[in-house]
Write a protein that holds these residues in place. Sequence first.
Motif, short mmCIF file in Angstrom:
data_model
loop_
_atom_site.label_atom_id
_atom_site.label_comp_id
_atom_site.label_asym_id
_atom_site.label_seq_id
_atom_site.Cartn_x
_atom_site.Cartn_y
_atom_site.Cartn_z
N VAL A 103 42.88 69.50 -37.05
CA VAL A 103 41.82 68.73 -37.73
C VAL A 103 42.14 68.58 -39.22
CG1 VAL A 103 39.38 68.70 -38.34
CG2 VAL A 103 40.07 69.31 -36.03
N GLY A 104 42.71 69.61 -39.83
CA GLY A 104 43.13 69.50 -41.22
C GLY A 104 44.18 68.43 -41.43
N ALA A 105 45.13 68.35 -40.50
CA ALA A 105 46.15 67.30 -40.58
C ALA A 105 45.53 65.92 -40.39
CB ALA A 105 47.23 67.55 -39.53
N LEU A 106 44.53 65.82 -39.52
CA LEU A 106 43.85 64.55 -39.33
C LEU A 106 43.08 64.14 -40.58
CD1 LEU A 106 42.57 64.97 -35.67
CD2 LEU A 106 44.38 63.46 -36.47
N HIS A 107 42.51 65.10 -41.30
CA HIS A 107 41.86 64.80 -42.58
C HIS A 107 42.86 64.18 -43.54
CE1 HIS A 107 37.70 66.02 -42.79
NE2 HIS A 107 37.97 67.06 -42.03
N TYR A 108 44.03 64.76 -43.63
CA TYR A 108 45.07 64.25 -44.52
C TYR A 108 45.48 62.84 -44.11
CZ TYR A 108 49.43 63.96 -47.08
OH TYR A 108 50.45 63.56 -47.90
N LEU A 109 45.61 62.62 -42.82
CA LEU A 109 46.00 61.31 -42.31
C LEU A 109 44.92 60.26 -42.58
CD1 LEU A 109 48.11 59.69 -40.73
CD2 LEU A 109 46.92 60.38 -38.64
N GLY A 110 43.69 60.69 -42.70
CA GLY A 110 42.59 59.77 -42.94
C GLY A 110 42.68 58.97 -44.23
N PHE A 111 43.53 59.39 -45.17
CA PHE A 111 43.71 58.62 -46.40
C PHE A 111 44.28 57.25 -46.14
CE2 PHE A 111 44.00 62.95 -48.33
CZ PHE A 111 42.81 62.87 -49.03
N THR A 112 45.17 57.15 -45.17
CA THR A 112 45.76 55.85 -44.85
C THR A 112 45.25 55.29 -43.52
OG1 THR A 112 47.65 56.93 -43.81
CG2 THR A 112 47.87 56.30 -46.13
N ARG A 113 44.42 56.06 -42.83
CA ARG A 113 43.85 55.60 -41.56
C ARG A 113 42.33 55.75 -41.58
NH1 ARG A 113 47.18 55.05 -36.97
NH2 ARG A 113 45.24 54.25 -36.16
N PRO A 114 41.63 54.90 -42.34
CA PRO A 114 40.18 55.03 -42.42
C PRO A 114 39.47 54.78 -41.10
CG PRO A 114 40.89 53.04 -43.53
CD PRO A 114 42.13 53.80 -43.15
N GLN B 193 38.83 68.57 -26.78
CA GLN B 193 39.05 67.34 -26.01
C GLN B 193 38.84 66.11 -26.90
OE1 GLN B 193 36.44 67.62 -22.65
NE2 GLN B 193 37.64 69.24 -21.67
N ALA B 194 37.86 66.18 -27.78
CA ALA B 194 37.63 65.07 -28.72
C ALA B 194 38.80 64.91 -29.69
CB ALA B 194 36.33 65.28 -29.49
N VAL B 195 39.36 66.04 -30.14
CA VAL B 195 40.53 65.99 -31.02
C VAL B 195 41.72 65.37 -30.29
CG1 VAL B 195 42.23 67.40 -32.25
CG2 VAL B 195 39.80 67.89 -32.49
N LYS B 196 41.91 65.75 -29.04
CA LYS B 196 43.01 65.17 -28.26
C LYS B 196 42.80 63.67 -28.05
CE LYS B 196 43.09 67.84 -24.66
NZ LYS B 196 43.50 68.54 -23.43
N ARG B 197 41.57 63.24 -27.93
CA ARG B 197 41.28 61.81 -27.80
C ARG B 197 41.68 61.07 -29.07
NH1 ARG B 197 35.94 62.00 -26.68
NH2 ARG B 197 36.44 62.63 -24.58
N ILE B 198 41.44 61.68 -30.23
CA ILE B 198 41.86 61.07 -31.51
C ILE B 198 43.39 60.98 -31.56
CG2 ILE B 198 41.91 61.36 -34.01
CD1 ILE B 198 39.23 62.89 -33.73
N LEU B 199 44.07 62.05 -31.13
CA LEU B 199 45.54 62.04 -31.14
C LEU B 199 46.10 60.98 -30.21
CD1 LEU B 199 46.18 65.89 -31.23
CD2 LEU B 199 46.41 64.26 -33.12
N ARG B 200 45.48 60.80 -29.04
CA ARG B 200 45.93 59.73 -28.13
C ARG B 200 45.72 58.36 -28.76
NH1 ARG B 200 43.82 63.10 -24.16
NH2 ARG B 200 41.83 62.01 -24.18
N TYR B 201 44.59 58.17 -29.43
CA TYR B 201 44.33 56.90 -30.11
C TYR B 201 45.42 56.64 -31.16
CZ TYR B 201 42.22 53.61 -33.36
OH TYR B 201 41.99 52.55 -34.20
N LEU B 202 45.76 57.67 -31.92
CA LEU B 202 46.79 57.51 -32.95
C LEU B 202 48.15 57.18 -32.34
CD1 LEU B 202 45.79 60.43 -35.33
CD2 LEU B 202 45.59 57.97 -35.78
N LYS B 203 48.44 57.78 -31.20
CA LYS B 203 49.72 57.53 -30.55
C LYS B 203 49.90 56.04 -30.22
CE LYS B 203 52.32 58.73 -26.40
NZ LYS B 203 52.32 59.52 -25.16
#
Length: 99
Positions: free
Chosen positions: A25-36, A58-68
């Motif tokens: 989740v911390g890494a996703l926060h960092y990624l949010g700067f370029t992925r609003p 499971q919700a975090v994995k759903r975000i990772l699949r979306y990013l993929k």
Amino acid sequence: MSTTYTLFKFEGIDFDDPYLYRSTVGALHYLGFTRPDIAFTVHKVSKFMHQPKDVHWQAVKRILRYLKYTVNYGLHISHQSDHTLQGFSDADWAGDIDD
């Protein structure tokens, strides 16, 4: 994630590896700067970092699949960009059951 989908603090069983949850989740926060486009969902899952459950993971994995599958999406910032900042807020603090 749908804006009407709710995650609850005490829903599900405890997640086995809270460190993995927090670091992801911390890494996703960092990624949010370029992925609003993921800011809303990352905020939703970050509310449960102190005691993550399996449904939160499971919700975090759903975000990772979306990013993929949306690797080419995002903000492309260059030195020639217009740095005008515009924002919008639609806060609904009264609708949060856990707070």
